[in-house]
Design a protein around this motif. Structure first.
Motif, PDB file in Angstrom:
ATOM      1  N   TRP A 127       1.083  15.096 -12.835  1.00 40.97           N
ATOM      2  CA  TRP A 127      -0.079  15.690 -13.615  1.00 40.97           C
ATOM      3  C   TRP A 127      -0.162  17.289 -13.437  1.00 40.97           C
ATOM      4  O   TRP A 127      -0.256  18.129 -14.185  1.00 40.97           O
ATOM      5  CB  TRP A 127      -1.299  14.882 -13.249  1.00 40.97           C
ATOM      6  CG  TRP A 127      -2.568  15.327 -13.680  1.00 40.97           C
ATOM      7  CD1 TRP A 127      -2.829  15.268 -14.820  1.00 40.97           C
ATOM      8  CD2 TRP A 127      -3.357  16.017 -12.577  1.00 40.97           C
ATOM      9  NE1 TRP A 127      -4.234  16.031 -15.120  1.00 40.97           N
ATOM     10  CE2 TRP A 127      -4.384  16.403 -13.544  1.00 40.97           C
ATOM     11  CE3 TRP A 127      -3.414  16.399 -11.567  1.00 40.97           C
ATOM     12  CZ2 TRP A 127      -5.835  17.004 -13.123  1.00 40.97           C
ATOM     13  CZ3 TRP A 127      -4.759  16.943 -11.153  1.00 40.97           C
ATOM     14  CH2 TRP A 127      -5.631  17.189 -11.759  1.00 40.97           C
TER      15      TRP A 127
ATOM     16  N   VAL B 250       3.184  10.315  -6.963  1.00 41.26           N
ATOM     17  CA  VAL B 250       3.910  10.838  -7.983  1.00 41.26           C
ATOM     18  C   VAL B 250       3.280  11.034  -9.328  1.00 41.26           C
ATOM     19  O   VAL B 250       3.415  12.023  -9.942  1.00 41.26           O
ATOM     20  CB  VAL B 250       5.253   9.751  -8.203  1.00 41.26           C
ATOM     21  CG1 VAL B 250       5.783   9.880  -9.494  1.00 41.26           C
ATOM     22  CG2 VAL B 250       6.080   9.715  -7.266  1.00 41.26           C
ATOM     23  N   ILE B 251       2.178  10.385  -9.391  1.00 40.32           N
ATOM     24  CA  ILE B 251       1.424  10.639 -10.634  1.00 40.32           C
ATOM     25  C   ILE B 251       0.538  11.767 -10.652  1.00 40.32           C
ATOM     26  O   ILE B 251       0.392  12.770 -11.490  1.00 40.32           O
ATOM     27  CB  ILE B 251       0.391   9.401 -11.028  1.00 40.32           C
ATOM     28  CG1 ILE B 251       1.211   8.174 -11.329  1.00 40.32           C
ATOM     29  CG2 ILE B 251      -0.622   9.853 -11.765  1.00 40.32           C
ATOM     30  CD1 ILE B 251       0.359   6.762 -11.424  1.00 40.32           C
TER      31      ILE B 251
ATOM     32  N   TRP C   2       0.931  -1.139  -0.021  1.00 38.03           N
ATOM     33  CA  TRP C   2       0.026   0.037  -0.037  1.00 38.03           C
ATOM     34  C   TRP C   2       0.979   1.234   0.122  1.00 38.03           C
ATOM     35  O   TRP C   2       0.441   2.219  -0.711  1.00 38.03           O
ATOM     36  CB  TRP C   2      -1.019  -0.091   1.286  1.00 38.03           C
ATOM     37  CG  TRP C   2      -2.128  -0.889   1.231  1.00 38.03           C
ATOM     38  CD1 TRP C   2      -2.200  -2.201   1.673  1.00 38.03           C
ATOM     39  CD2 TRP C   2      -3.110  -0.926   0.198  1.00 38.03           C
ATOM     40  NE1 TRP C   2      -3.358  -2.728   1.147  1.00 38.03           N
ATOM     41  CE2 TRP C   2      -3.868  -2.066   0.209  1.00 38.03           C
ATOM     42  CE3 TRP C   2      -3.514   0.128  -0.711  1.00 38.03           C
ATOM     43  CZ2 TRP C   2      -5.059  -2.057  -0.738  1.00 38.03           C
ATOM     44  CZ3 TRP C   2      -4.649  -0.150  -1.605  1.00 38.03           C
ATOM     45  CH2 TRP C   2      -5.484  -1.264  -1.326  1.00 38.03           C
TER      46      TRP C   2
ATOM     47  N   GLY D  29       2.398   5.762  -2.803  1.00 38.67           N
ATOM     48  CA  GLY D  29       3.676   6.413  -3.317  1.00 38.67           C
ATOM     49  C   GLY D  29       3.541   6.812  -4.923  1.00 38.67           C
ATOM     50  O   GLY D  29       3.675   7.886  -5.627  1.00 38.67           O
ATOM     51  N   VAL D  30       3.117   5.796  -5.698  1.00 32.79           N
ATOM     52  CA  VAL D  30       3.103   5.921  -7.258  1.00 32.79           C
ATOM     53  C   VAL D  30       1.875   6.723  -7.520  1.00 32.79           C
ATOM     54  O   VAL D  30       2.141   7.714  -8.397  1.00 32.79           O
ATOM     55  CB  VAL D  30       2.887   4.605  -7.756  1.00 32.79           C
ATOM     56  CG1 VAL D  30       2.489   4.625  -9.061  1.00 32.79           C
ATOM     57  CG2 VAL D  30       4.146   3.701  -7.686  1.00 32.79           C
ATOM     58  N   VAL D  31       0.899   6.495  -6.687  1.00 34.15           N
ATOM     59  CA  VAL D  31      -0.417   7.651  -6.938  1.00 34.15           C
ATOM     60  C   VAL D  31       0.306   9.194  -6.731  1.00 34.15           C
ATOM     61  O   VAL D  31      -0.233  10.039  -7.527  1.00 34.15           O
ATOM     62  CB  VAL D  31      -1.581   7.374  -6.087  1.00 34.15           C
ATOM     63  CG1 VAL D  31      -2.861   8.447  -6.007  1.00 34.15           C
ATOM     64  CG2 VAL D  31      -2.041   5.982  -6.562  1.00 34.15           C
TER      65      VAL D  31
ATOM     66  N   ILE E 272       3.886   1.566  -1.463  1.00 31.75           N
ATOM     67  CA  ILE E 272       4.250   1.809  -2.816  1.00 31.75           C
ATOM     68  C   ILE E 272       3.025   2.369  -3.832  1.00 31.75           C
ATOM     69  O   ILE E 272       3.353   3.155  -4.592  1.00 31.75           O
ATOM     70  CB  ILE E 272       4.759   0.507  -3.334  1.00 31.75           C
ATOM     71  CG1 ILE E 272       6.037   0.060  -2.697  1.00 31.75           C
ATOM     72  CG2 ILE E 272       5.162   0.410  -4.925  1.00 31.75           C
ATOM     73  CD1 ILE E 272       6.593  -1.201  -3.099  1.00 31.75           C
ATOM     74  N   ILE E 273       1.846   1.794  -3.791  1.00 29.51           N
ATOM     75  CA  ILE E 273       0.694   2.345  -4.663  1.00 29.51           C
ATOM     76  C   ILE E 273       0.651   3.637  -4.026  1.00 29.51           C
ATOM     77  O   ILE E 273       0.397   4.271  -4.913  1.00 29.51           O
ATOM     78  CB  ILE E 273      -0.583   1.431  -4.148  1.00 29.51           C
ATOM     79  CG1 ILE E 273      -0.257  -0.066  -4.591  1.00 29.51           C
ATOM     80  CG2 ILE E 273      -1.668   1.900  -4.813  1.00 29.51           C
ATOM     81  CD1 ILE E 273      -1.358  -0.913  -4.307  1.00 29.51           C
TER      82      ILE E 273
END
Length: 185
Positions: free
Chosen positions: A17, A12-13, A3, A8-10, A5-6
């Motif tokens: 954006w 960053v996205i 969770w 963190g990726v969100v 990592i998820i």
């Protein structure tokens, strides 16, 4: 851990954006400023042409020459940071001077027939066409910026980033037709 990592990726996205939207809006705003700068350059050249004619009229009558100087000295300089109202105010001043020039040319046929007068009026006409084209480019740039500010999801963040809609140049009764002056042959 997954969770984290998820998330963190969100994040960053979302950051990427937001940066992409911000950069797009900056580019569009700079296009608007550039277009206004083009208008300013054409207006300045148009005034320079009329100022040259002012110098030629000094021998015809002092009053008109002083009137020209007062108006030219009082005019606002238009720059890329100017807005539509500034350009319209400058346009009104320019049209007043142009009216005085045309009236003076009617009073003094020698002036109207002179090479300097004809050459200057041709230059003013050319710059007037360039101002009209520059206004069209400006309005196109404003359309792109305003559209980008209003579309989803940009509208949710554009205002908070300091981006506001710009005003368009609109057709005014005096600008529906190009000013016409007679050229002596």
């Amino acid at each position: 851990m997954v969770w984290g990592i998820i998330i963190g990726v969100v994040i960053v996205i979302i950051v990427v954006w937001l940066i992409a939207i911000y950069n797009q809006l900056v580019r569009l705003r700079e296009n608007v400023r550039n277009a206004m700068g083009q208008i300013a350059a054409q207006i300045e050249s148009r005034w320079d042409a009329l100022t040259n004619l002012m110098q030629a009229t000094e021998k015809y009558q002092t009053y008109e020459s002083q009137t020209f100087e007062k108006i030219v000295n009082a005019r606002q300089n238009v720059s890329e940071r100017s807005d539509v109202a500034d350009v319209n105010a400058d346009e009104q001043q320019f049209n007043r001077v142009l009216g005085v020039v045309n009236a003076l040319a009617e009073q003094y046929p020698d002036l109207k027939a002179s090479h300097v007068y004809q050459q200057t009026m041709t230059a003013v006409d050319e710059f007037e066409n360039k101002v009209r084209l520059s206004r069209m480019v400006y309005n196109d740039s404003v359309t792109k910026l305003n559209r980008s500010i209003q579309v989803f999801p940009n509208f949710m963040i554009a205002g908070s980033m300091g981006f506001n809609q710009e005003k368009y140049f609109e057709n005014t009764p005096g600008k529906q037709e190009m000013p016409q002056w007679e050229k002596s042959e």
